[in-house]
Scaffold this motif. Structure first.
Motif, PDB file in Angstrom:
ATOM      1  N   GLU A 321      22.804  38.916  10.314  1.00  0.00           N
ATOM      2  CA  GLU A 321      24.137  39.431  10.616  1.00  0.00           C
ATOM      3  C   GLU A 321      24.956  38.403  11.383  1.00  0.00           C
ATOM      4  OE1 GLU A 321      21.359  40.960  11.458  1.00  0.00           O
ATOM      5  OE2 GLU A 321      21.250  42.678  10.095  1.00  0.00           O
ATOM      6  N   ILE A 322      24.335  37.774  12.366  1.00  0.00           N
ATOM      7  CA  ILE A 322      25.033  36.763  13.155  1.00  0.00           C
ATOM      8  C   ILE A 322      25.317  35.533  12.303  1.00  0.00           C
ATOM      9  CG2 ILE A 322      24.744  35.158  15.091  1.00  0.00           C
ATOM     10  CD1 ILE A 322      23.252  37.347  16.573  1.00  0.00           C
ATOM     11  N   PHE A 323      24.390  35.195  11.414  1.00  0.00           N
ATOM     12  CA  PHE A 323      24.554  34.019  10.572  1.00  0.00           C
ATOM     13  C   PHE A 323      25.816  34.123   9.712  1.00  0.00           C
ATOM     14  CE2 PHE A 323      23.414  31.471   6.754  1.00  0.00           C
ATOM     15  CZ  PHE A 323      23.296  30.240   7.378  1.00  0.00           C
ATOM     16  N   GLN A 324      26.183  35.357   9.327  1.00  0.00           N
ATOM     17  CA  GLN A 324      27.365  35.555   8.497  1.00  0.00           C
ATOM     18  C   GLN A 324      28.659  35.260   9.246  1.00  0.00           C
ATOM     19  OE1 GLN A 324      27.163  36.363   5.232  1.00  0.00           O
ATOM     20  NE2 GLN A 324      24.933  36.329   5.393  1.00  0.00           N
ATOM     21  N   LEU A 325      28.608  35.194  10.565  1.00  0.00           N
ATOM     22  CA  LEU A 325      29.820  34.984  11.349  1.00  0.00           C
ATOM     23  C   LEU A 325      30.260  33.525  11.386  1.00  0.00           C
ATOM     24  CD1 LEU A 325      29.004  37.237  14.448  1.00  0.00           C
ATOM     25  CD2 LEU A 325      30.330  37.843  12.421  1.00  0.00           C
ATOM     26  N   PHE A 326      29.369  32.599  11.038  1.00  0.00           N
ATOM     27  CA  PHE A 326      29.691  31.179  11.147  1.00  0.00           C
ATOM     28  C   PHE A 326      30.421  30.678   9.906  1.00  0.00           C
ATOM     29  CE2 PHE A 326      25.985  31.716  13.916  1.00  0.00           C
ATOM     30  CZ  PHE A 326      26.488  31.188  15.090  1.00  0.00           C
ATOM     31  N   ASP A 327      31.391  29.808  10.138  1.00  0.00           N
ATOM     32  CA  ASP A 327      32.111  29.167   9.028  1.00  0.00           C
ATOM     33  C   ASP A 327      31.358  27.953   8.509  1.00  0.00           C
ATOM     34  OD1 ASP A 327      34.599  30.737   9.215  1.00  0.00           O
ATOM     35  OD2 ASP A 327      34.795  29.764  11.151  1.00  0.00           O
ATOM     36  N   THR A 328      30.899  27.129   9.459  1.00  0.00           N
ATOM     37  CA  THR A 328      30.383  25.813   9.115  1.00  0.00           C
ATOM     38  C   THR A 328      28.987  25.615   9.683  1.00  0.00           C
ATOM     39  OG1 THR A 328      32.652  24.982   9.247  1.00  0.00           O
ATOM     40  CG2 THR A 328      30.891  23.341   9.181  1.00  0.00           C
ATOM     41  N   ARG A 343      29.189  27.250   5.202  1.00  0.00           N
ATOM     42  CA  ARG A 343      27.955  28.034   5.194  1.00  0.00           C
ATOM     43  C   ARG A 343      27.661  28.557   3.792  1.00  0.00           C
ATOM     44  NH1 ARG A 343      27.858  33.279   4.968  1.00  0.00           N
ATOM     45  NH2 ARG A 343      30.011  33.436   5.703  1.00  0.00           N
ATOM     46  N   LYS A 344      28.693  28.939   3.074  1.00  0.00           N
ATOM     47  CA  LYS A 344      28.495  29.532   1.756  1.00  0.00           C
ATOM     48  C   LYS A 344      27.974  28.519   0.741  1.00  0.00           C
ATOM     49  CE  LYS A 344      32.150  32.948   2.514  1.00  0.00           C
ATOM     50  NZ  LYS A 344      33.449  33.492   2.045  1.00  0.00           N
ATOM     51  N   LYS A 345      28.309  27.241   0.948  1.00  0.00           N
ATOM     52  CA  LYS A 345      27.880  26.223  -0.013  1.00  0.00           C
ATOM     53  C   LYS A 345      26.535  25.602   0.339  1.00  0.00           C
ATOM     54  CE  LYS A 345      32.586  24.933  -1.352  1.00  0.00           C
ATOM     55  NZ  LYS A 345      33.583  23.838  -1.463  1.00  0.00           N
ATOM     56  N   GLN A 347      23.581  27.031   0.545  1.00  0.00           N
ATOM     57  CA  GLN A 347      22.510  27.490  -0.338  1.00  0.00           C
ATOM     58  C   GLN A 347      22.555  26.748  -1.672  1.00  0.00           C
ATOM     59  OE1 GLN A 347      22.488  31.724  -0.886  1.00  0.00           O
ATOM     60  NE2 GLN A 347      20.445  31.754  -1.790  1.00  0.00           N
ATOM     61  N   GLU A 348      23.770  26.491  -2.167  1.00  0.00           N
ATOM     62  CA  GLU A 348      23.905  25.745  -3.420  1.00  0.00           C
ATOM     63  C   GLU A 348      23.372  24.326  -3.267  1.00  0.00           C
ATOM     64  OE1 GLU A 348      27.528  24.049  -6.262  1.00  0.00           O
ATOM     65  OE2 GLU A 348      27.906  25.660  -4.803  1.00  0.00           O
ATOM     66  N   PHE A 349      23.621  23.693  -2.109  1.00  0.00           N
ATOM     67  CA  PHE A 349      23.147  22.337  -1.871  1.00  0.00           C
ATOM     68  C   PHE A 349      21.619  22.283  -1.871  1.00  0.00           C
ATOM     69  CE2 PHE A 349      21.584  19.329   1.376  1.00  0.00           C
ATOM     70  CZ  PHE A 349      21.973  18.131   0.794  1.00  0.00           C
ATOM     71  N   PHE A 350      20.981  23.237  -1.191  1.00  0.00           N
ATOM     72  CA  PHE A 350      19.518  23.242  -1.148  1.00  0.00           C
ATOM     73  C   PHE A 350      18.919  23.623  -2.500  1.00  0.00           C
ATOM     74  CE2 PHE A 350      20.247  23.143   3.385  1.00  0.00           C
ATOM     75  CZ  PHE A 350      19.151  22.455   3.874  1.00  0.00           C
ATOM     76  N   ASN A 351      19.630  24.466  -3.254  1.00  0.00           N
ATOM     77  CA  ASN A 351      19.128  24.840  -4.581  1.00  0.00           C
ATOM     78  C   ASN A 351      19.069  23.627  -5.506  1.00  0.00           C
ATOM     79  OD1 ASN A 351      18.799  27.490  -3.848  1.00  0.00           O
ATOM     80  ND2 ASN A 351      20.754  28.179  -4.718  1.00  0.00           N
ATOM     81  N   THR A 352      20.071  22.744  -5.383  1.00  0.00           N
ATOM     82  CA  THR A 352      20.079  21.549  -6.237  1.00  0.00           C
ATOM     83  C   THR A 352      18.919  20.612  -5.928  1.00  0.00           C
ATOM     84  OG1 THR A 352      21.555  20.423  -4.676  1.00  0.00           O
ATOM     85  CG2 THR A 352      22.583  21.628  -6.502  1.00  0.00           C
ATOM     86  N   LEU A 353      18.360  20.729  -4.712  1.00  0.00           N
ATOM     87  CA  LEU A 353      17.217  19.900  -4.330  1.00  0.00           C
ATOM     88  C   LEU A 353      15.886  20.587  -4.625  1.00  0.00           C
ATOM     89  CD1 LEU A 353      18.482  18.523  -0.899  1.00  0.00           C
ATOM     90  CD2 LEU A 353      18.413  17.330  -3.085  1.00  0.00           C
ATOM     91  N   GLY A 354      15.962  21.797  -5.172  1.00  0.00           N
ATOM     92  CA  GLY A 354      14.743  22.511  -5.506  1.00  0.00           C
ATOM     93  C   GLY A 354      14.221  23.407  -4.398  1.00  0.00           C
ATOM     94  N   ASN A 362      16.268  35.675   5.279  1.00  0.00           N
ATOM     95  CA  ASN A 362      17.257  35.160   6.225  1.00  0.00           C
ATOM     96  C   ASN A 362      17.459  33.667   5.963  1.00  0.00           C
ATOM     97  OD1 ASN A 362      18.798  34.325   8.420  1.00  0.00           O
ATOM     98  ND2 ASN A 362      17.698  35.610   9.874  1.00  0.00           N
ATOM     99  N   LEU A 363      18.667  33.304   5.557  1.00  0.00           N
ATOM    100  CA  LEU A 363      18.926  31.919   5.175  1.00  0.00           C
ATOM    101  C   LEU A 363      18.790  30.960   6.348  1.00  0.00           C
ATOM    102  CD1 LEU A 363      21.954  32.318   2.726  1.00  0.00           C
ATOM    103  CD2 LEU A 363      19.562  31.838   2.171  1.00  0.00           C
ATOM    104  N   SER A 364      19.142  31.400   7.551  1.00  0.00           N
ATOM    105  CA  SER A 364      19.011  30.505   8.706  1.00  0.00           C
ATOM    106  C   SER A 364      17.547  30.147   8.942  1.00  0.00           C
ATOM    107  CB  SER A 364      19.611  31.163   9.953  1.00  0.00           C
ATOM    108  OG  SER A 364      18.892  32.338  10.305  1.00  0.00           O
ATOM    109  N   ASP A 365      16.656  31.130   8.804  1.00  0.00           N
ATOM    110  CA  ASP A 365      15.224  30.843   8.936  1.00  0.00           C
ATOM    111  C   ASP A 365      14.746  29.901   7.836  1.00  0.00           C
ATOM    112  OD1 ASP A 365      15.026  32.447  11.160  1.00  0.00           O
ATOM    113  OD2 ASP A 365      14.362  34.212  10.056  1.00  0.00           O
TER     114      ASP A 365
END
Length: 710
Positions: A321-328, A343-345, A347-354, A362-365
């Motif tokens: 929930e807190i992670f969603q509050l951050f822009d960058t 923040r939204k991009k 996940q796409e960056f890490f996906n391209t690296l596999g 939780n994406l932050s974890d």
């Protein structure tokens, strides 16, 4: 009566995170997507955190300006817009923080002489090497952005924040540049920024409102009225949900019961947000807080960003929930940037690296675990981190960010800057600073009656013990030795007690002083003078009681005039001792060091005073100790005061002992001269003045040049 169907309320939710963690993404997206503009979700989170719900206000909406001046960068907001947290018309300009190619190297632990000796005598033993903590990191934080610096332990988060805030980064060797709107602010960055550090530094005996009152009176601009300052305090209490504890003392764990950890953290934020800084730094703002309190803090930061503030914070494993509050996001790994951008991009960056995050994870974890070093697989972890960092450095959006940052750093730093030209480090004059510092110290003194009573009780008990030890001394041939011992014990009592207390008092409050001084709350001189003025009467009362008991029980010269002269002489001794204690306190990095230095410093001076050893027996290379020994000058003054009016007493010599017939014989026996009376008073005053000046000078130098992190 049939109530309207509400899937959100009817769905079973046990904790704040169950709604996201226990359901699949398709259901969540179809019913109540977790986005900033989702008003129902925002209301629910605020209710869970016991925050007031604002109706008909979309979460994440930027404040629209009514009037904007391009020349001064000033924004005046619409009064009807409820997104603001203040009804006071603050005019702090928006700022952009940039840092370019920052490098930080920690020197080896065994350096200097220790390193040389180790190499010479123990060549087989490995010596430590310099460690790179940051390797050329760059970044930018714009108005309205909430930037989260994240990474595993040892990634360099705190080091980066210390460099950005210019807050005593220790012995690090730093390269690179930090600018605000293209201006290299250096240590003056505190003029346009607030800093919420992880360590909680307070005066424990003050209440929540009193703490905010102190900051409001010293940190808000001089053109703000008293009523507006009080209104600002009320706003902070309401914003950070501190109304219920506004009259509760802050407290200290194990000593004074007071605020909880979460309440103290919110109070730290309130102290910094109060001044409406356009730039705010926060070091681990959610550390040690439960989910509800952590969301309260991050929600307040989000609202500040919605007003156009720039906020940079380090954070460790935020909830989803807190992670969603951050822009960058600014992800660090082994001193390098692994990702910087939306923040939204990320996940796409890490996906391209596999590296794809599992569903409902939780994406932050996930990011922190991906960038951490596993102890059982260190080589592959380092290889993975290097690959991620190298890929990011070659990416197009990193090149775009660097180009944008370089535009700010290519500005001529010598040109006039309209935003900061009129910015002053201190908001009030030196007399107002002294007034409120004195007010705070007096509150602390009167809120601790036990400590004051304990000091009085100890003084009385010590006086009684010494008084009974020398009860009713007689004026015979043993009087000179006995009464001289009493007089010197008085000097020992005053010297050790005052030096120890002042050394401990000054060193204990050093971290708070350096923090508030770096924040530009007050200057060094009013702080120092207020400390001396408050400590002086308390110490004088202690000494007066103890010495009064000893004087009359030991049957020293029966004269009120001589008694008060003795008290005055010991008062001068007390002043010099205060100077020495303060000098030790301001020179010591910790209270432990200050306490350890007291005895090694005092013992040589007491030995050189001439009571334990004759002056002519002191080695020549140590004779200088005799001339700076204030116990010697005090002892001579007390002896002159005691024996000057003693005309005669019985002479019954025993063996080869010298027969002393009057007070002059006693003074001659100890090599004391009446002609030194005025000289000694002048020297005590001189030593007091020199000690005070040295203490102030060292304190000023430490505030300006000391680089050790406190």
């Amino acid at each position: 009566m049939n109530e309207p169907k509400n899937n959100f309320r009817n769905y079973p939710i046990n904790t704040l995170g169950d709604y996201i963690r226990q359901n699949n993404s398709a259901w969540r997206t179809h019913n109540y997507p977790n986005k900033q503009h989702d008003l129902d979700w925002y209301r629910y989170l605020r209710q869970q955190a016991n925050l007031p719900v604002q109706h008909d206000v979309l979460y994440g909406k930027r404040r629209k300006s009514k009037v904007q001046s391009q020349t001064q960068g000033t924004v005046v907001y619409d009064d009807d817009d409820d997104l603001g947290i203040s009804k006071i018309n603050f005019t702090s300009p928006p700022v952009t923080l940039t840092w370019l190619d920052l490098k930080a190297k920690a020197p080896p632990e065994d350096k200097g002489i220790k390193r040389t000796i180790t190499k010479a005598l123990c060549p087989w033993k490995a010596v430590s090497q310099s460690t790179m903590l940051l390797e050329g990191v760059s970044g930018i934080a714009k108005p309205g952005q909430l930037v989260a610096i994240m990474g595993a332990s040892g990634a360099g988060k705190t080091t980066l924040l210390n460099i950005l805030t210019n807050r005593r980064p220790g012995t690090l060797k730093i390269e690179g540049e930090v600018r605000v709107n293209g201006t290299n602010m250096g240590r003056n960055i505190n003029r346009v920024s607030g800093y919420v550090q992880q360590e909680e530094l307070f005066i424990p005996s003050m209440t929540t409102r009193e703490h905010l009152h102190f900051h409001a009176m010293l940190r808000l601009n001089h053109d703000i009225s008293k009523d507006q300052r009080i209104a600002r305090i009320d706003e902070m209490l309401d914003l950070f949900n501190l109304n219920k504890v506004e009259n509760t003392v802050i407290g200290q764990p194990g000593l004074i019961k007071g605020l909880s950890g979460g309440e103290k953290r919110r109070l730290l934020f309130a102290s910094e947000v109060m001044i409406d800084p356009p730039l705010l730094f926060a070091d681990e703002p959610t550390s040690g807080l439960d989910g509800s309190m952590a969301f309260t803090i991050c929600d307040a930061m989000r609202k500040l960003c919605n007003q156009g503030k720039t906020i940079v914070c380090t954070i460790h494993q935020p909830s989803s929930e807190i992670f969603q509050l951050f822009d960058t996001l600014y992800l660090l790994a082994e001193g390098r940037v692994a990702y910087f951008g939306s923040r939204k991009k990320a996940q796409e960056f890490f996906n391209t690296l596999g590296f794809e995050a599992p569903n409902n994870y939780n994406l932050s974890d996930f990011y922190i675990q991906t960038l951490s070093i596993l102890p059982f697989d260190k080589e592959k972890s380092l290889e993975r981190i290097q690959n991620i960092c190298d890929t990011y450095e070659r990416s197009s959006f990193n090149i775009q960010y660097i180009d944008e940052i370089q535009k700010y750093h290519s500005i001529d730093d010598d040109q006039p800057n309209r935003i900061f030209d009129h910015s002053s480090k201190y908001k009030t004059n030196i007399f107002n600073q002294f007034r409120w510092l004195l007010w705070r110290l007096l509150i602390d003194m009167f809120r601790n009656p036990f400590e004051f009573r304990l000091r009085i009780l100890v003084s009385i008990i010590l006086g009684l013990i010494l008084g009974f030890s020398f009860l009713n001394l007689k004026y015979d041939q043993t009087a000179s030795q006995n009464m001289s011992s009493v007089l010197f014990l008085m000097i020992l009592d005053v010297t050790f007690m005052v030096v120890q207390r002042n050394a401990d008092s000054m060193s204990r409050q050093s971290p708070l002083f350096f923090k508030e001084h770096d924040d530009g709350i007050y200057r060094t001189i009013p702080y120092y003078i207020s400390k001396v003025i408050v400590e002086l009467p308390i110490t004088a009362i202690d000494i007066f009681l103890s010495i009064t008991i000893i004087y009359w029980m030991a049957n020293l010269y029966n004269s009120a005039r001589r008694f008060f002269i003795l008290q005055g002489i010991l008062l001068l001794c007390m002043l010099v001792s205060m100077s020495v204690g303060t000098l030790i306190g301001v020179s010591s990095p910790t209270p432990t060091v200050a306490s350890a230095l007291v005895v090694p410093i005092l013992i040589p001076l007491l030995v050189a005073s001439g009571f334990y050893i004759k002056t002519n027996s002191i080695p020549k290379w140590l004779i200088w100790l005799h001339y700076i020994s204030w116990p010697y000058y005090t002892d001579e003054l007390l002896s002159i005061n005691q024996w000057a009016d003693v005309k005669s007493f019985d002479c019954n010599p025993m063996g080869n002992t010298t027969c002393l017939r009057n007070g002059d014989d006693v003074l001659a026996y100890y090599n004391f001269k009446k002609s030194n009376y005025n000289r000694n008073i002048g020297l005590l005053v001189l030593l007091f003045g020199v000690g005070q000046l040295l203490s102030i000078l060292i304190l000023l130098l430490r505030t300006k040049f000391q680089r050790k992190t406190l």
